[in-house]
Motif scaffolding. Structure first.
Motif, PDB file in Angstrom:
ATOM      1  N   ALA A 104      35.670  38.040  34.810  1.00  0.00           N
ATOM      2  CA  ALA A 104      36.511  36.867  35.045  1.00  0.00           C
ATOM      3  C   ALA A 104      37.611  36.736  33.987  1.00  0.00           C
ATOM      4  N   VAL A 105      37.271  36.947  32.715  1.00  0.00           N
ATOM      5  CA  VAL A 105      38.263  36.763  31.645  1.00  0.00           C
ATOM      6  C   VAL A 105      39.381  37.805  31.726  1.00  0.00           C
ATOM      7  N   PRO A 106      39.085  39.108  31.936  1.00  0.00           N
ATOM      8  CA  PRO A 106      40.196  40.057  32.108  1.00  0.00           C
ATOM      9  C   PRO A 106      41.087  39.719  33.302  1.00  0.00           C
ATOM     10  N   ALA A 107      40.484  39.270  34.414  1.00  0.00           N
ATOM     11  CA  ALA A 107      41.290  38.864  35.577  1.00  0.00           C
ATOM     12  C   ALA A 107      42.183  37.681  35.219  1.00  0.00           C
ATOM     13  N   LEU A 108      41.634  36.752  34.435  1.00  0.00           N
ATOM     14  CA  LEU A 108      42.414  35.584  34.006  1.00  0.00           C
ATOM     15  C   LEU A 108      43.542  36.002  33.066  1.00  0.00           C
ATOM     16  N   VAL A 109      43.242  36.915  32.147  1.00  0.00           N
ATOM     17  CA  VAL A 109      44.268  37.403  31.216  1.00  0.00           C
ATOM     18  C   VAL A 109      45.399  38.072  31.992  1.00  0.00           C
ATOM     19  N   TYR A 110      45.035  38.928  32.960  1.00  0.00           N
ATOM     20  CA  TYR A 110      46.054  39.592  33.778  1.00  0.00           C
ATOM     21  C   TYR A 110      46.887  38.568  34.538  1.00  0.00           C
ATOM     22  N   THR A 111      46.233  37.591  35.148  1.00  0.00           N
ATOM     23  CA  THR A 111      46.934  36.592  35.953  1.00  0.00           C
ATOM     24  C   THR A 111      47.900  35.780  35.106  1.00  0.00           C
ATOM     25  N   LEU A 112      47.458  35.331  33.938  1.00  0.00           N
ATOM     26  CA  LEU A 112      48.328  34.524  33.064  1.00  0.00           C
ATOM     27  C   LEU A 112      49.505  35.356  32.574  1.00  0.00           C
ATOM     28  N   THR A 113      49.247  36.625  32.232  1.00  0.00           N
ATOM     29  CA  THR A 113      50.333  37.500  31.772  1.00  0.00           C
ATOM     30  C   THR A 113      51.400  37.656  32.842  1.00  0.00           C
ATOM     31  N   TRP A 169      45.189  41.981  39.768  1.00  0.00           N
ATOM     32  CA  TRP A 169      44.290  41.165  38.941  1.00  0.00           C
ATOM     33  C   TRP A 169      42.915  41.803  38.749  1.00  0.00           C
ATOM     34  N   ALA A 170      42.479  42.629  39.706  1.00  0.00           N
ATOM     35  CA  ALA A 170      41.134  43.206  39.615  1.00  0.00           C
ATOM     36  C   ALA A 170      41.087  44.509  38.822  1.00  0.00           C
ATOM     37  N   VAL A 171      42.237  45.074  38.484  1.00  0.00           N
ATOM     38  CA  VAL A 171      42.259  46.392  37.824  1.00  0.00           C
ATOM     39  C   VAL A 171      41.495  46.384  36.496  1.00  0.00           C
ATOM     40  N   PRO A 172      41.693  45.389  35.608  1.00  0.00           N
ATOM     41  CA  PRO A 172      41.008  45.458  34.308  1.00  0.00           C
ATOM     42  C   PRO A 172      39.593  44.897  34.304  1.00  0.00           C
ATOM     43  N   THR A 173      39.006  44.655  35.481  1.00  0.00           N
ATOM     44  CA  THR A 173      37.688  44.024  35.515  1.00  0.00           C
ATOM     45  C   THR A 173      36.529  45.009  35.397  1.00  0.00           C
ATOM     46  N   LEU A 189      46.007  44.243  28.222  1.00  0.00           N
ATOM     47  CA  LEU A 189      45.411  43.076  27.569  1.00  0.00           C
ATOM     48  C   LEU A 189      44.076  42.707  28.210  1.00  0.00           C
ATOM     49  N   GLY A 190      43.997  42.866  29.528  1.00  0.00           N
ATOM     50  CA  GLY A 190      42.745  42.560  30.207  1.00  0.00           C
ATOM     51  C   GLY A 190      41.607  43.443  29.724  1.00  0.00           C
ATOM     52  N   LEU A 191      41.877  44.745  29.580  1.00  0.00           N
ATOM     53  CA  LEU A 191      40.842  45.675  29.137  1.00  0.00           C
ATOM     54  C   LEU A 191      40.501  45.495  27.663  1.00  0.00           C
ATOM     55  N   VAL A 192      41.508  45.361  26.831  1.00  0.00           N
ATOM     56  CA  VAL A 192      41.281  45.342  25.379  1.00  0.00           C
ATOM     57  C   VAL A 192      40.822  43.966  24.892  1.00  0.00           C
ATOM     58  N   VAL A 193      41.484  42.921  25.353  1.00  0.00           N
ATOM     59  CA  VAL A 193      41.182  41.565  24.881  1.00  0.00           C
ATOM     60  C   VAL A 193      40.209  40.855  25.821  1.00  0.00           C
ATOM     61  N   GLY A 194      40.528  40.887  27.115  1.00  0.00           N
ATOM     62  CA  GLY A 194      39.728  40.137  28.075  1.00  0.00           C
ATOM     63  C   GLY A 194      38.278  40.597  28.137  1.00  0.00           C
ATOM     64  N   LYS A 195      38.055  41.917  28.182  1.00  0.00           N
ATOM     65  CA  LYS A 195      36.692  42.430  28.256  1.00  0.00           C
ATOM     66  C   LYS A 195      35.873  42.022  27.038  1.00  0.00           C
ATOM     67  N   ALA A 196      36.425  42.235  25.850  1.00  0.00           N
ATOM     68  CA  ALA A 196      35.690  41.934  24.618  1.00  0.00           C
ATOM     69  C   ALA A 196      35.344  40.449  24.527  1.00  0.00           C
ATOM     70  N   ILE A 197      36.338  39.592  24.768  1.00  0.00           N
ATOM     71  CA  ILE A 197      36.095  38.156  24.678  1.00  0.00           C
ATOM     72  C   ILE A 197      35.155  37.690  25.791  1.00  0.00           C
ATOM     73  N   LEU A 232      33.585  48.130  23.561  1.00  0.00           N
ATOM     74  CA  LEU A 232      33.377  49.428  24.202  1.00  0.00           C
ATOM     75  C   LEU A 232      33.441  49.314  25.724  1.00  0.00           C
ATOM     76  N   ALA A 233      32.998  48.174  26.248  1.00  0.00           N
ATOM     77  CA  ALA A 233      33.036  47.948  27.696  1.00  0.00           C
ATOM     78  C   ALA A 233      34.457  47.790  28.220  1.00  0.00           C
ATOM     79  N   GLY A 234      35.435  47.716  27.326  1.00  0.00           N
ATOM     80  CA  GLY A 234      36.829  47.668  27.746  1.00  0.00           C
ATOM     81  C   GLY A 234      37.356  49.006  28.230  1.00  0.00           C
ATOM     82  N   ILE A 235      36.522  50.040  28.153  1.00  0.00           N
ATOM     83  CA  ILE A 235      36.901  51.348  28.713  1.00  0.00           C
ATOM     84  C   ILE A 235      36.664  51.263  30.213  1.00  0.00           C
ATOM     85  N   GLY A 236      37.723  51.019  30.966  1.00  0.00           N
ATOM     86  CA  GLY A 236      37.573  50.809  32.404  1.00  0.00           C
ATOM     87  C   GLY A 236      38.272  51.892  33.176  1.00  0.00           C
TER      88      GLY A 236
END
Length: 466
Positions: free
Chosen positions: A123-132, A143-147, A314-322, A354-358
């Motif tokens: 959800a957070v990576p999708a939100l990060v992508y959408t806001l960006t 929006w679903a790419v970095p999830t 940003l979705g992969l690097v920031v959104g996934k971790a957070i 590490l889970a940001g490797i999508g």
């Protein structure tokens, strides 16, 4: 009268021995497959970016073959994405079924943590992508790419950097990826389905019903199931629903609990046979024909300036971790669970990074989301590669800081001083274990005393066992 205290529950603690053995076997195959995946991605990038080789890469990727009357005259790239990845999702379906009937997802309390972490981690990576893209005026289609999380690529990174994660953290990463795959499958089925061909869809459903019935009747033989699976896959492809859904559906139908007298459940046996095919062939070939994007200095600069590609990174690097760390912490906070005494919250954040490797599923969703726009598709693929690389570098740095601690935990898990094939840490509450250890120590002490006598008493002051 004082209110009774609510007992706290530990999470990310030591696994049971059967679960530990299963996780170790599964991750061993995934790690090897991940290294092959990494090699395939590097090969694709070289093949696509060396001027003398670029045309041949395009020719091979877009070469068509297959029975046209059946609607299956596909390019090599499509066969890799729609055909070979069905094998990957078939294994994912079996993994999910096993987790539901015998793994962490069987117990609702234990399942709450990885499910919440996976949901927040999508959800957070999708939100990060959408806001960006809302602020930058870009397209919301991606929006679903970095999830998605690529467990094989993540484990390949661990293998390359030599970090020995404890089995509990590895199991958390594996379960998280299984739940992640489930929701990625649902996203593909719901949001990336074109016009439906109801006749083909009905045929696929009938085929799945026959598949299920044969399993329930105990019919055996690959020569029955493999042709039926191919028919189901072909019908699902022609229905307009992504063909990988057929693989998931068949994987979920396999029985993953053991009957009396069985050494392995059918699902476990089939997964053991098919997983090497998935990790060693299907996924690397998909990467070979999907990761070959032309990368130049200008293209890499565009990754950080175009809203669609920046949103992916940003979705992969920031959104996934957070998302994963936040979901884990909140779940632990509101379920009164406490972290294992051997670990710290920075360990959870490192795994979340590490889970940001999508890689695999992110590339697939990128192709689906921007179908018809090859330029933007390649740019989004470059963003997936960039984001995955950055996530890997950040996770590597964080994990290396605690590598000495991880190595000590792994050594404790593996120690088997009585050489009975069972790690000592799993026998500490067994009186027979303590008797064996006393015999071992006494034997060592006797050897030490004999050595002292032979050497004239040298070392006698250290008469105890080593």
């Amino acid at each position: 009268m004082a209110a009774p205290r609510t007992s706290t529950r530990k999470f990310l603690g030591r696994l049971s021995l059967p679960e530990r053995n299963f996780v170790a076997e599964a991750l061993r195959t995934e790690t090897v497959g991940g290294v092959l995946l990494l090699l395939a991605a590097v090969t694709a990038l070289i093949w696509a970016n060396v001027p003398a080789l670029h045309d041949s890469y395009e020719s091979v990727s877009h070469f068509h073959f297959g029975p046209a009357p059946l609607g299956l005259d596909l390019s090599v790239q499509h066969w890799a994405a729609d055909g070979l990845l069905a094998v990957f999702f078939f294994v994912a379906g079996i993994e999910l079924k096993r987790e539901l009937v015998a793994g962490d997802l069987k117990d609702p309390k234990a399942a709450a943590l990885p499910v919440a972490a996976a949901l927040c981690g999508m959800a957070v990576p999708a939100l990060v992508y959408t806001l960006t893209n809302l602020t930058g005026g870009g397209s919301l289609r991606g929006w679903a790419v970095p999830t998605a999380t690529d467990i094989a690529f993540a484990l390949a990174v661990l293998a390359v950097i030599g970090t020995s994660l404890p089995s509990a953290l590895r199991a958390f990463l594996l379960t998280l990826a299984v739940v992640d795959d489930l929701f990625a499958i649902l996203i593909i089925a719901v949001f990336f389905t074109a016009d439906l061909n109801f006749a083909a869809l009905a045929g696929a459903v009938i085929g799945l019903a026959v598949f299920w019935l044969l399993l329930r009747k105990g019919v055996r033989g690959w020569y029955v199931y493999v042709p039926l699976a191919l028919v189901i896959w072909g019908l699902m492809y022609n229905s307009g629903i992504h063909a990988t859904i057929a693989g998931v559906a068949m994987g979920l139908m396999l029985r993953c609990h053991r009957h009396q007298g069985e050494e392995h459940a059918p699902g476990e046996h089939i997964e053991h046979l098919v997983r090497p095919l998935s990790a060693g062939l299907a996924v690397p070939l998909f990467a070979l024909f999907s990761a070959g994007v032309v990368i130049s200095g200008g293209a890499l600069g565009d990754v950080f300036t175009r809203p669609e590609t920046l949103g992916v990174v940003l979705g992969l690097v920031v959104g996934k971790a957070i998302g994963i760390f936040g979901g884990t912490w909140l779940t632990a906070r509101f379920t009164r669970a406490s972290l294992s005494d051997d670990l710290a919250w920075p360990d959870v954040f490192a795994v979340a990074s590490l889970a940001g490797i999508g890689f695999t599923v992110s590339l697939l969703i990128g192709e689906l989301a921007f179908d018809g726009d090859p330029v933007l598709t390649d740019e989004v693929k470059a963003a997936v590669l960039t984001g995955s690389l950055l996530a890997a570098l950040i996770a590597t740095t964080l994990l290396k800081l605690r590598n000495a601690k991880y190595r000590a935990l792994c050594e404790d898990e593996e120690r088997d001083e009585d050489s009975d094939g069972i790690p000592d840490i799993y026998e500490q509450d067994n009186p027979a274990y303590h008797l064996r250890m006393a015999e071992i120590y006494e034997r060592k002490a006797a050897e030490h005393r004999r050595l002292a006598e032979v050497t004239g008493g040298a070392g006698a002051e250290n008469d105890g066992p080593a």
